[in-house]
Design a protein around this motif. Sequence first.
Motif, PDB file in Angstrom:
ATOM      1  N   HIS A 100       0.699  -1.133   0.115  1.00 18.12           N
ATOM      2  CA  HIS A 100       0.012  -0.054  -0.014  1.00 18.12           C
ATOM      3  C   HIS A 100       0.921   1.267  -0.098  1.00 18.12           C
ATOM      4  O   HIS A 100       0.234   2.226   0.128  1.00 18.12           O
ATOM      5  CB  HIS A 100      -0.987  -0.037   1.380  1.00 18.12           C
ATOM      6  N   TYR A 140      -0.012   1.652  -7.586  1.00 15.61           N
ATOM      7  CA  TYR A 140      -1.200   1.386  -6.683  1.00 15.61           C
ATOM      8  C   TYR A 140      -2.613   1.789  -7.515  1.00 15.61           C
ATOM      9  O   TYR A 140      -2.862   2.791  -7.988  1.00 15.61           O
ATOM     10  CB  TYR A 140      -1.135   2.278  -5.398  1.00 15.61           C
ATOM     11  N   ARG A 141      -3.228   0.497  -7.532  1.00 17.97           N
ATOM     12  CA  ARG A 141      -4.547   0.588  -8.354  1.00 17.97           C
ATOM     13  C   ARG A 141      -5.656   0.666  -7.508  1.00 17.97           C
ATOM     14  O   ARG A 141      -6.054  -0.278  -7.102  1.00 17.97           O
ATOM     15  CB  ARG A 141      -4.665  -0.602  -9.458  1.00 17.97           C
ATOM     16  N   ASP A 154      -8.806  -1.301  -7.107  1.00 18.59           N
ATOM     17  CA  ASP A 154      -8.621  -2.484  -7.810  1.00 18.59           C
ATOM     18  C   ASP A 154      -9.116  -2.708  -9.285  1.00 18.59           C
ATOM     19  O   ASP A 154      -9.206  -3.728  -9.599  1.00 18.59           O
ATOM     20  CB  ASP A 154      -9.133  -3.883  -7.075  1.00 18.59           C
ATOM     21  N   TRP A 175      -8.902  -3.176   2.926  1.00 18.38           N
ATOM     22  CA  TRP A 175      -7.342  -3.609   3.182  1.00 18.38           C
ATOM     23  C   TRP A 175      -7.657  -4.730   3.835  1.00 18.38           C
ATOM     24  O   TRP A 175      -6.565  -5.751   4.051  1.00 18.38           O
ATOM     25  CB  TRP A 175      -6.688  -2.456   4.163  1.00 18.38           C
ATOM     26  N   PRO A 190      -6.660  -3.217  -2.610  1.00 14.46           N
ATOM     27  CA  PRO A 190      -6.433  -1.780  -2.546  1.00 14.46           C
ATOM     28  C   PRO A 190      -7.336  -1.026  -2.049  1.00 14.46           C
ATOM     29  O   PRO A 190      -8.549  -1.221  -2.089  1.00 14.46           O
ATOM     30  CB  PRO A 190      -6.071  -1.400  -4.077  1.00 14.46           C
TER      31      PRO A 190
END
Lengths: 503, 107, 936
Positions: free
Chosen positions: A5, A62-63, A66, C870, C875
């Motif tokens: 992250h 960082y997607r 998602d 998380w 993400p």
Amino acid sequence: MITAHGPILPLILPLAVAILLLFLPRRAQRLTRMLSVAGSVVQVGLGLLLLRTVAEGTQLVYRLGDWPAPYGIMLVVDRLAAWLLLTSALLALCALIYALAGGDREGRYFHVLFQMQIFGISGAFVTGDLFNLFVFFEVLLISSYSLLLHGGGGPRTRAGLHYVILNLLGSAIFLLAAGLIYSSCGSLNFAHLAQLMAGLDDSQLALARTGGLLLLVVFALKAGIMPLHLWLPAAYSETSAPIAALFAIMTKIGLYAILRMSTLVFGSSAGSLADLYLPWLLPLALLTLLIGAAGALAAARLGRLAAYLIILSVGTLLTAFAGGTGGIAAGLYYLPHSTFAAASLFLCAGALRRCRPVIGDQLIADGDLPQPLIMGGTFFLAAMAISGLPPFSGFIAKLLILKALPQVLVWGMILTTALAAVIALARGGNQIFLAASGPMTLPRGGKSVVLVTSLWEVPAIAGLLILIFILTLAAGPALEFTQDTARQILEPANYIQAVLGGG
Amino acid sequence: MEILIALIIGLLSGCGVYLLLQARTFSVVLGLTLLSYGINLFLFATGRLVIGQPPVLSAVSSPADPLPQALVLTAIVIGFAMTAFAIMLSLRAQAELGNDHVDGEQP
Amino acid sequence: MSLMLAILTPFCGAPLTFWIARRSRKWGTFTALGVCLLAALCLAPMAPAIYGGAASIQYLSWIPAAGIDLTLRFDGLGLLFAQMILGIGALVIIYACYYLSEKDSLGRLYALLLLFMGAMLGVVLAENLIILLVFWELTSLASFMLIAYWRHDSEARRGAQLALVITGAGGMALLAGFVLLGQMAGSFELTTILLRGDAIRAADNYPLMLLLILLGAFTKSAQFPFHFWLPRAMAAPTPVSAYLHSATMVKAGVFLLARLFPVLSGTLFWSWWVGGIGLITLLLAAVIALFKHDLKGLLAYSTISHLGLIVALFGIGTPLAAVAGVFHLINHAIFKAGLFMSVGIIDHECGTRDMRRINGLWHSMPHTAILAMVATAAMAGVPLVNGFLSKEMFFAEAVSVGGQMRFGWFLPAIVTLAGIFAVAYSLRFIHDVFFNGEPVNLPKIPHEPPRFMKIPVEILVLLCLLIGIVPQYSVEPILDVAAGAVLQGPLPEHDLAIWHGFSPALFMSLIALVGGLLIYLGRQPLFALHTHLEGRLDGRKIFEALLAKILAGAAHITNFIDRSSLQQQVSLLVGATLCLGVAGMLPGPGVLTNLPALLPVDAVSLIMTLVLAAAALRATIGHRQRLTALILTGAVGLIMTLIFVKFSAPDLALTQLAVEVVTLILLLLALYFLPQKSPKESSPARRWRDGLLALLVGSGMSLLAFAVMTRRSTTISDYFIANSIGGGGGHNIVNVILVDFRGFDTLGEISVLAIAALGIFALMQNLKLKGLEQDAQGRPFDPDKYPLIMATFSRLLLPLALLVSVYIFLRGHNLPGGGFIAGLVTAIALILQYLTNGVVWTKKRLPAAQTHPLIVWGLLVAMLTGLGSWLFGRPFLTSAFGHWSLPLVGEFELASAMAFDLGVYLVVVGATLLILINLGLFRSSTAVREKKTWKS
């Protein structure tokens, strides 16, 4: 955590801290301060971690949500982003410590706004999406509006008014540019755009080019590039010292955006739009240098002098960015230096304003200063640093910039403007510190205020100077890093690869 | 129809800029409002004009480009926040400087 | 390493000495001396090898990437200078302790002197040119602080500033020169550079590079035309002058010439510039020196002249001349330091330095007189003292070189003339000060100084004699290694005997001595002439005039550009946008080419467009009638809504509508506190200009918009359309984009809203505003603030409105609606209560809405929703949704995105209320405000 992250942490942290602070009751001053400072310290730690993680050349992508690129919003931390994240975090910490001297009590929500400001700045550095960049610009702008006006007062309000309205217009132009680019390329993701640019047909090309150039206008406004620099001197010299110090990074955000755009979206892979910005950079840079030097010589107050020296450093950086790999490397090494140096000068000006209730930071003599050694010494070092005198990192950076751009005009401008800075600072320091004598002039009927630099001011300034020392001693590794950075951003293929995968 | 919209966009932005160039805070704020209308409409137009195809699935077959709509929505809200701040600031200026000239002093 | 230590010792010793000297002057002095000794000890072990002709290089890595490393070089030249720096430095330290009065801080002087000492050592021991430059600049800075030591004396401050500016400018030139040199040689290391001499001299940039480097050297060594800073620097305490401005710092320039002698010299360009400048300085300064009434002024000009002599010797460029140059460099350092110290003593004893008042000190202080006379003899070049030997070599060189060129005779002539004046001013110094009648009302009664104050002078004078009488045994060794290091090759044949037989040089010396005597005897007319010419051509005046001009120019430019006028700044920004916009569009094809089929125009749209145009134009032209303009703007906003409706953007339409209402209320409230009319102030010309800009922007926008709408391109939206249901779990794509695909934008956006609200709240703190009591037409407002019917009606309306907003919120994910719109609707419903029932009434019932909890919770919910993902190792902001069924309610969907949307909803409600209420508060009676502020 960092690998999983990493890119979002420096954004979430200040946001979380800000929200937390909002839950605290207003009287919980100490707790508020402790939390705020703690947040900034952790932010620095994050910066270091990220820097170490990407130092080998990997890009952290960082997607968000998602969603696959280019459809979702991507956060990308490469060497450049990490370098700037760390710089801003360090600067913010020092500015915050200085603010503990009392600046944070002049109005409501100082620490909340401060953290939100960091949220916006960090976001601007790590986002890989054009519209998201716009959003973060708005975040950092709206916080900067409030921080700039923090404490109030007539001149400050006027400067703020100009700053706000000018930037609102800037935001409108940003939207326009973003719309043009979306309509021509059909995407907003930097990497994707960089890929699409090459394949545009003429009709789309014109729109994309226009969008790109309009973006340059927006970023030039943020960076304070002549002739869009006029908001800067007033805003920086009228606001409170810690905020002015924090704003030392603001111009760099505009420069960062210019660098990012010109190397990635309009970088080598952009086909006929490659190097769209390059022809504009050097002329603008030299003019900015000229204006900055003239303003510095003409300044009547230390704050204004520092503000014009910021414009000078903007010109220097822009010059460097026009100088290919070597120039960009030198520029990126100069960037934190100039930021810290300018900030320390603003903090000196602030301390001066507190010690000289009547004269303030005007460049004229007043009574003997309290702790003349500390105040004079810090000013002397800060002045040496910002005017690029040896042995500080600014000197090395200037030297490398000269090496990178072997042109008589550039050399002449860089050196003469540096000399101008030396003259301006020498005259100022002469008056403020050497010519000072006798008792301090106090406001009429004003009881003799305690004129000592506060517990928090000295460490803050010293911190910035120490950072400059470190930057100087570690010039070797630092320069290697910035050279790698320059090479990395000038090779956008990797970035595109990292974001789009396969691409 | 495109021509009409293009003209509207131009008109709004033009009026906005003209008001922005005036010397009083209130006019400037009005100018910003008009300008943001124009810009928002422009941003909306980047999705091309589609009639009767709202981007709500199950209702239509080929919906209009939803992304610009989302962007404009964001832009509208941000614009509202900014306008609010600007007008409040002009009030503050009025109170602190005693007039509503953008440079804080009566010419 | 040991070299680095030698340099660092003074730097580290400085603060220590400062600290100690503050407590005890005596111990401070000892500490300072100890520092010098320590530095010397660091170098001592290597000295024998250096005397053997070796050179040691020490490497310390710093910035290998840029070819800048802390490489240091210890060779003959470095050794010579190190000896002078440390030796004379020690003497100066002893001397200063007696010279400085009790009230002056000895510690500060010592600290600065030591800092300078370290910097100077760095200059002479540097192997890397950039390192040399670093220390070079440090010497300038140290000298600045030392000249301004007596900071309350404005002359001292100005002198310091002058010196800094001149030497600083030189430093900049030197930087450029070194970078060029480095690029020619491919390295900044001296060793490499010294090997590349021929290549460098052949390079095209050689003249430019040489000029830049000479600029650096000449400014430092006070050569014509930059000489004028040195006399001004005499405002410094005498120990400083003795150290910096005679023995060490001013020698740095000469040192640089010596260092780079093998690389740069040997071209005609070099000979003309270096030799020429040297000779001019030599003669000019010698002449001026004669007329200075101030003792230190005389010495300053004599220093300049002697520096010119040394420069001229290097300029001549023959090996023998170089040797002579080094030799004279040594001699001058010794006798001039001694002279400055004795002048310091005289100043110290008499309280003045004016030679017109100081006379006949022979009786009061014979000991000092003798010391001064010997040193002066050296300065004048009298046999048996060191100055004579080097000057003789100089004369000899002048003759031999002059012999080889056309008009060569002028070289010896100038040299001899300079010699004559040197003798003359030396004579004047001795005769005026020690004889020539009685003192003229001196502030003090002069007598011999304390014993130890003279010891440094005695040592130096002894050296003068030693070198003058037995050079072979005293100076020969160090001179040879130093000269060897300069030439980087075999030494030329030379002997330092006093007697060379009846050479031309001897005659020149004799002429100089006799001529000097004659000039001094016939000085009266000359002085008259000088007083007549006084100040006609003062370098400093010219320079300061120039500087003043530059400053004025800078102020002019700045004030011309920066008028702190918003209108100017806006028009600049608009102008820049136009320029780059045009630059972007011009190269492309025409906008109106190859158009696709356009949508047909229907009557309604046409009419609406006309209405909108009318409203917008009316609002713009009639903007000075603010209320009208505002309402018209609102009308425009409503038509915007219709446009969104027509072109299939229901969400936008709803949002626009809601925002429009809120904005309108806000601006109306604000207008209540502002003037109702704008004055007519912009001139017609101005209005035309604005109109033109607006026209250009408008047409530009129209063209761009048209281009955008008529060009097809594939976008990433297809993905959203395809994945909205499957991936986002919603049918309303716009809403799914807002809360899911691009939810992060939305997070930033609600942050903006929140910050704006908080910022406005902070802005409104203790703000005093007075609203108007009557409207534009002068009619008083209706006293009945809250009409009863409307009040009750709105209260009834509230639950309904809230219900609607909940509905809008819930359906948002699948049908037009969502957090924003719901939030705005709620906010409007509540604001209605405030408007109709008054702030006070409503606040009692809606405490939560008063300040920021809603916003905070909203932000928190939104952020936590994001962080929630998380937990599932996904993400930030990854959404999840599922379908559930409850009895009665039936099948329904829950998506994490809805939680996020809830956050949005809360922030929107909170922020909007906070903004409006704070403004509304002013309308409620100020008494309430007073109480509130009193409580908080």
